[in-house]
Design an enzyme around this catalytic site. Structure first.
Site, short mmCIF file in Angstrom:
data_model
loop_
_atom_site.label_atom_id
_atom_site.label_comp_id
_atom_site.label_asym_id
_atom_site.label_seq_id
_atom_site.Cartn_x
_atom_site.Cartn_y
_atom_site.Cartn_z
CG HIS A 193 -2.30 0.66 0.83
ND1 HIS A 193 -3.46 0.47 1.54
CD2 HIS A 193 -2.64 1.52 -0.16
CE1 HIS A 193 -4.45 1.16 1.01
NE2 HIS A 193 -3.98 1.83 -0.02
CG ASP A 214 -6.38 -0.33 4.46
OD1 ASP A 214 -6.24 -1.36 5.14
OD2 ASP A 214 -5.42 0.27 3.95
#
Length: 301
Positions: A100, A123
């Site tokens: 990420h 997330d």
């Protein structure tokens, strides 16, 4: 959904964290049929290939608060350049990660092309740590903080400007593992967060409606969706580096993507943290590609 000119960009990077294998995520999603899925929906898809990622010796950087800093800066800058080029050509960027931390480069490349960019962060984690608050030193836990202008100068100022996104233009969906420093920052900046508590209490339909109206009220001129596969429960996405039980389920995630598709709000997206080494028969990549289908207009009838 409108038919789009989509540019697919792979970022086979694993320097933002410490578990090997996530660099194979772009290949896994391509193998699961990402390109064909989007073409079948009538979109014009151009696979731009992968950002070149050199293999560095990173063992000497394991005990720092910013692991592999130079490598992350280099790759983020390359990605920002590519994203900016794609947006300038009026194409829709679809980025395949990679860990990420790649969002640092994605948002750096996007933000220059928008006056008031919004971000949906799907997330389990807030990814708002800094060098001072991070318990691990892994930069994949820092991209939102960096994009808000908080963190190491070289990360914050990729493409020579900061911040990339305003705190009030961020919506986090699915959070259930938030570090103390991140919690404090969320309160200080007034960031909109829908934790699993809100999803359970309100239902995904209401959460997505509220999230989209929240961004519309801020008069954003583009919305980037950053989707970490660990946002879903590990039951559906076992092939991620930092799984957290009690996450969003499969059907809720498809509903969220379908609602975003019908809203026409999303102007760019990335799917990150698919790790084939930790996966079961490419299950996580298959889920990622299925969610792409829903995001880009696939429907049941």
């Amino acid at each position: 959904m409108n038919k789009l000119a989509i540019s697919v960009i792979g970022v086979p990077m694993d320097f933002g964290q410490s578990r090997r294998g996530v660099d194979m995520g772009p290949s896994a999603m391509r193998y699961a049929g990402a390109i064909q899925r989007l073409e079948a929906l009538g979109h014009e898809v151009k696979d731009e290939g992968d950002i070149t990622v050199e293999k560095f010796n990173t063992e000497d950087q394991l005990n720092t608060n910013l692991r592999n800093l130079n490598e992350v800066i280099e790759i983020s800058t390359k990605l920002a350049d590519k994203i900016s080029e794609v947006v300038a050509a009026k194409r829709f960027p679809l980025v395949l990660g990679g860990d990420h931390s790649i969002a640092i480069g994605t948002l750096a490349g996007l933000s220059k092309n928008y006056e008031n960019l919004g971000v949906i962060w799907y997330d389990a984690h807030a990814d708002m740590n800094t060098e001072e608050t991070s318990p691990s030193g892994n930069i994949h836990g820092m991209p939102l903080a960096v994009s808000m202008g908080l963190g190491h100068d070289a990360l914050v100022n990729i493409h020579d400007y900061a911040p990339k996104v305003k705190p009030e233009n961020i919506v986090i969906i699915g959070a259930r593992s938030v570090d103390p420093g991140e919690r404090q920052l969320i309160k200080e900046k007034g960031i909109k967060v829908f934790t699993m508590h809100e999803i359970d209490k309100l239902g995904m339909t209401e959460v997505m409606n509220q999230a989209m109206w929240y961004l519309r009220d801020r008069e954003v001129d583009g919305v980037h969706l950053s989707l970490d596969l660990d946002g879903l429960d590990p039951l559906y996405t076992p092939g991620v580096g930092t799984p957290v039980p009690g996450g969003i389920n499969y059907r809720e995630s498809h509903l969220a993507m379908e609602m975003l598709a019908s809203s026409n709000l999303i102007t760019s997206t990335e799917f990150v943290e698919v790790n084939p080494i930790l996966d079961e028969k490419n299950k996580t990549a298959d889920v990622a590609v299925g969610l792409m289908g829903s995001l880009f207009g696939e429907s049941l009838v």
